[in-house]
Design an enzyme around this catalytic site. Structure first.
Site, mmCIF file in Angstrom:
data_model
loop_
_atom_site.group_PDB
_atom_site.id
_atom_site.type_symbol
_atom_site.label_atom_id
_atom_site.label_comp_id
_atom_site.label_asym_id
_atom_site.label_seq_id
_atom_site.Cartn_x
_atom_site.Cartn_y
_atom_site.Cartn_z
ATOM 1 N N LYS A 209 0.858 -1.204 0.000
ATOM 2 C CA LYS A 209 0.000 0.000 0.000
ATOM 3 C C LYS A 209 0.889 1.248 0.000
ATOM 4 O O LYS A 209 0.647 2.188 -0.753
ATOM 5 C CB LYS A 209 -0.868 -0.011 1.249
ATOM 6 N N ASN A 210 1.939 1.244 0.837
ATOM 7 C CA ASN A 210 2.748 2.453 1.009
ATOM 8 C C ASN A 210 3.737 2.693 -0.125
ATOM 9 O O ASN A 210 4.453 3.687 -0.106
ATOM 10 C CB ASN A 210 3.453 2.437 2.368
ATOM 11 N N ARG B 211 -8.235 -0.710 5.230
ATOM 12 C CA ARG B 211 -7.462 0.356 4.579
ATOM 13 C C ARG B 211 -6.149 -0.172 4.038
ATOM 14 O O ARG B 211 -5.624 0.320 3.055
ATOM 15 C CB ARG B 211 -7.164 1.479 5.567
ATOM 16 N N ARG C 177 1.274 14.354 13.491
ATOM 17 C CA ARG C 177 1.616 14.108 12.091
ATOM 18 C C ARG C 177 1.562 15.362 11.207
ATOM 19 O O ARG C 177 0.823 15.440 10.229
ATOM 20 C CB ARG C 177 0.753 12.986 11.534
ATOM 21 N N CYS D 55 -4.089 12.325 13.604
ATOM 22 C CA CYS D 55 -4.807 11.049 13.480
ATOM 23 C C CYS D 55 -4.573 10.298 14.788
ATOM 24 O O CYS D 55 -3.919 10.779 15.691
ATOM 25 C CB CYS D 55 -4.295 10.262 12.268
ATOM 26 N N ASP E 80 5.492 0.384 12.105
ATOM 27 C CA ASP E 80 4.252 -0.239 11.601
ATOM 28 C C ASP E 80 4.124 -1.700 11.999
ATOM 29 O O ASP E 80 3.105 -2.322 11.700
ATOM 30 C CB ASP E 80 4.189 -0.141 10.062
#
Ligand code: EPZ
Length: 445
Positions: free
Chosen positions: A37-38, A415, A140, A135, A323
């Site tokens: 995803k990233n 997500r 952030r 968030c 993560d």
């Protein structure tokens, strides 16, 4: 052009999906990793830099990709997103960008939308992007993105919650990041690719996703050297052309499944990953007593030994990834002894701890440190997902808990994880999704 998903995610419904997981099964068999995803998010933003088609393969079917499709389509881009057995491919054509904007409505659902800032200024000479706001895991800010763009000659105005950036043509410059920022490095890498002259960026993020973006940009005609190291040199060019690129595997999804195999005392083969992206985790698992072997593109995890406690400190790549911190904490609850987990990247990334405590874990939070005492038997409970990786941590804990766990707000996990329940069921997990798709009006959303 512009076909939406083959099987569309519930776009305008307010999905209240839950996972029901019954713990106790060791995971056995092969589980395949999707595209990162990233890496896919910046790659889709890079398509803004050219008026020719960009084809990306190995795109994961996750909610953030759909959000990015909407974001680019709202600007006037044509984004064809096809899924199906062999595809996971997107074709993007940003020939006519009518409005180089990213609205608050979309940015608030995905802060990585700020990745369009650099490309829009470089391509269109202007951009209006909503400030992402904080968030669950921290404030952030994007001050380093903005500072870098100013170094490249952009004029920046911030008001009404938006960043407005403009520049006739960006000019190459020396940029030194005050802090290591992954999307900051990516945003400015894309901006500098079309700037006049050379840009040298120092103290860059070294994540594999940065190197993958540079690979794509170079295929598009950019002249970038050093991506993946802390110093990146970019010789700006007048124009970039279309390209075709395959996104790298998702190392965080791979890490999540590796920890699931270890935690459940299973024996699984995590296929389609790049073991070189996971050195820090594999080293840690050796200390914990988990046996692993690997080939060029798979890792086998054998969790039949008792788990030993081991401390973790999260750092920028190639250090232990933030993560993977939440998922590692779930494992630490089952290890004999005390593990001290230090979160150095984000200021509030222990939201999963209290939910794990409700399942029976023994965790004390002291500022940036979580003290985890194991082995603490976990029992199934009703728990709440708060952010993407915290949700993954709860899934792992539920796989080893006694009884049934119900995880609410599963849209967080959707997500960034493609069909996680199908993938886990494929290796013996007892997990099913309780779908409660309520039309937005009914949900009062
Ligand atoms: C990327 O976020 C990832 N997201 C995150 O993954 C990941 O956790 C993070 O990098 C760290 O590895 C994407 O790639 C889309 P940062 P990013 O800028 O770029 C501070 C997931 O789970 N900072 O590297 O937003 C910031 O507050 C997500 O997939 C500034 O102060 O993270 C943080 O403390 C979650 N000013 C630190 O730097 C800035 O301008 C690192 O943030 C930018 C960042």
């Amino acid at each position: 052009m512009g076909l939406a998903f083959a099987h569309a995610l519930p776009e305008d419904d307010f999905d209240m999906d839950k996972f029901v997981i019954r713990g106790g099964n060791p995971l056995l068999g092969t589980i395949r990793v999707s595209g990162a995803k990233n890496a896919a998010l910046p790659a889709m933003a890079a398509a803004l830099l050219t008026d020719e088609p960009v084809i990306l393969e190995n795109i994961p079917q996750v909610r953030d990709i759909e959000t990015t499709r909407k974001l680019l389509a709202a600007m006037g881009a044509e984004v064809e997103l096809g899924y199906g057995r062999a595809q996971h491919r997107t074709t993007l054509c940003c020939r006519n960008l009518a409005s180089p904007e990213a609205s608050y409505e979309l940015v608030k659902t995905m802060r990585a939308s700020t990745l369009v800032l650099g490309p829009l200024v470089a391509r269109c000479g202007r951009a209006r992007v909503s400030l992402p706001g904080g968030c669950a895991i921290g404030a952030r800010p994007i001050d380093l993105h903005i500072k870098g763009l100013e170094s490249l000659g952009a004029t920046i105005v911030q008001d009404h919650g938006y960043v407005e950036a403009s520049a006739k043509r960006l000019k190459g410059a020396e940029i030194v990041f005050d802090k290591i920022t992954v999307t900051g490095t990516e945003d400015l890498l894309m901006a500098a690719a079309l700037a006049e002259g050379e840009t040298v960026m120092q103290n860059c993020a070294r994540e594999p996703e940065v190197a993958d973006l540079a690979d794509l940009l170079n295929k598009m005609g950019a002249r970038i050297e050093g991506a993946g190291t802390s110093t990146i040199r970019i010789k700006g060019v007048e124009k970039l052309h279309g390209a075709k690129h395959r996104i790298i595997p998702d190392r965080i999804e791979a890490a999540t499944f590796i920890l699931a195999g270890a935690l459940t005392g299973g024996d699984i083969n995590v296929a389609g990953c790049d073991p070189h992206h996971l050195d820090a985790l594999l080293q840690k698992l050796k200390e914990v007593g988990v046996k692993t072997t690997h080939t060029k593109e798979s890792i086998r995890v054998m969790g039949d030994n008792p788990l030993k406690a081991s401390d973790v400190v999260t750092e920028e790549y190639p250090g232990f990834p933030t993560d993977v911190q939440a998922q590692y904490m779930a494992l630490a609850t089952q290890a004999d002894g005390t593990s001290i987990i230090t979160e150095n990247i984000f200021e509030n990334r222990f939201m999963h701890a209290q939910e794990l405590v409700r399942m029976g874990a023994n965790i004390k939070i002291e500022g940036r440190r979580a003290i985890v005492r194991g082995k603490a038997p976990l029992s199934g409970a009703a728990v709440l997902a708060s952010d993407l990786r915290a949700s993954a941590s709860l899934v792992l804990a539920a796989l080893v808990a006694d009884g049934e766990t119900i995880i609410d707000r599963v849209y967080h996990i959707d997500r960034g994880y493609e069909n996680i329940e199908e993938k886990l069921r494929g290796v013996g997990a007892q997990i099913r999704r309780l779908g409660e798709i309520l039309p937005k009006k009914a949900a009062g959303a």
